[in-house]
Design an enzyme around this catalytic site. Sequence first.
Site, PDB file in Angstrom:
ATOM      1  CG  ASP A  75      -2.055   0.985   1.102  1.00 26.20           C
ATOM      2  OD1 ASP A  75      -2.361   1.409  -0.029  1.00 26.20           O
ATOM      3  OD2 ASP A  75      -2.650   1.331   2.141  1.00 26.20           O
ATOM      4  CG  HIS A 115      -4.619  10.411   2.384  1.00 23.31           C
ATOM      5  ND1 HIS A 115      -5.692  10.345   3.248  1.00 23.31           N
ATOM      6  CD2 HIS A 115      -3.750   9.437   2.778  1.00 23.31           C
ATOM      7  CE1 HIS A 115      -5.478   9.369   4.122  1.00 23.31           C
ATOM      8  NE2 HIS A 115      -4.319   8.809   3.863  1.00 23.31           N
ATOM      9  CG  ASP A 150      -6.014  -0.134   3.051  1.00 22.70           C
ATOM     10  OD1 ASP A 150      -6.103  -1.240   3.609  1.00 22.70           O
ATOM     11  OD2 ASP A 150      -5.071   0.645   3.225  1.00 22.70           O
TER      12      ASP A 150
END
Length: 424
Positions: free
Chosen positions: A135, A142, A242
């Site tokens: 990831d 973000h 996620d």
Amino acid sequence: MQITANNPELTSWVEVPPGSDFPIQNLPFGIFKTRYLSAVAGVAIGNYVLDLVYLHENGFLDGLGLPAGIFNQKYLNNFIALGRKPARAVRNRIAELLSVGVDDLQRNVAAREIALIPMSEVQMQMPVFIPNYTDFYSSEEHATNVGSMFRDPKNALLPNWKHLPVGYHGRASSIVASGTNIHRPKGQIKLQESEFPVYCPSLKLDFELELAFITCKENSLGTHITTNEAEDYIFGFVLFNDWSARDIQQWEYVPLGPFLGKNFGSTLSPWVVTLDALEPFRVKGPEQFPHVLPYLAVEGNKNFDVNLEVLIQPDKGEATTVCRSNAKYLYWNVNQQLAHHTTNGCNIQVGDLYASGTISGPSPGSFGSLLELNWNGQRPLQLANGEHRKFLEDGDTVIIKGYAEKAGVRIGFGSCVGKILPAL
Ligand code: MN
């Protein structure tokens, strides 16, 4: 006749309703089951799934040099491992078979009836077996939001952030197909008011809006993949949720990073949209400054204009769209992610999944997690049924959708769906 699936002029004799994610220009690959078929490979067209095993066994894919049984498998791994070129030939042949004016399948009523299965009659499965999952943390918006909330708005990005695509190794075993329920995780949580942690169900369960790519080729341990070579290794993309337990995450992550706040489940959309299908939607990414090191340099358009949205549907009531974002905002592109991942000689494998990290855009309505949308609980969201959400409640279903659209062609991803059930 040489037909390429990406040709915007193509139309199919299979009905494709307006607004469908799956016109003839898309033709994503997936694995499906029916009452009569165990898991096999298929392609989406309109509201149908095209059975690739039937097509292959009955000569419709002859001449493409495909190994026997390549589609009669519960994962796409062996097919995608053939490489992007053979997959492109299959996709173009399917586009030809489905094109208006090409009779082979259309006029063969018996074959057509067997090969085209209504989507309502199939259960989509995991498209690939995922050996490894990484990831990334590639959205500047973000990373800035999270840095502002938990550290210092003036120094929201850590010093490394603009020099390398930050990432961590996630857990592959708990990645599940769209439609799989997720139980609220329990874990160790440190409440602000208490001196010691408690063990209880997460109180801050969140989603993360991400796009992920799947690799179709391996490199040997010790070798690296350059940004120029990266696209030979990338088969296609899926939507990715996620799921994150913010309270577990916040207490555990120092000093080694994400662990149990993340690995209780992640949800994948079932159709793998090929990199080929997304070619027409390439756009320039954000300007990268300071300049990246030479091994991360790229030429040309490496971002993709893919609209993304997240909906929350409470147990009782209709779904509310809570976020609209776009993959084009990502600061680090997939070429850079893969080059960076292997720059130390790390070997990647066929079927590996690489998620973008939460994709937030510049405006508050484009933030890709509840943590950001409600600014760590300060501004609860209102849903269409009047309820408010700081974080997810039991019974909430989170739906991620995505599509690219241009010149009347819409390349969609379908949806990535998961429902939260109470902790076990
Ligand atoms: Mn993530």
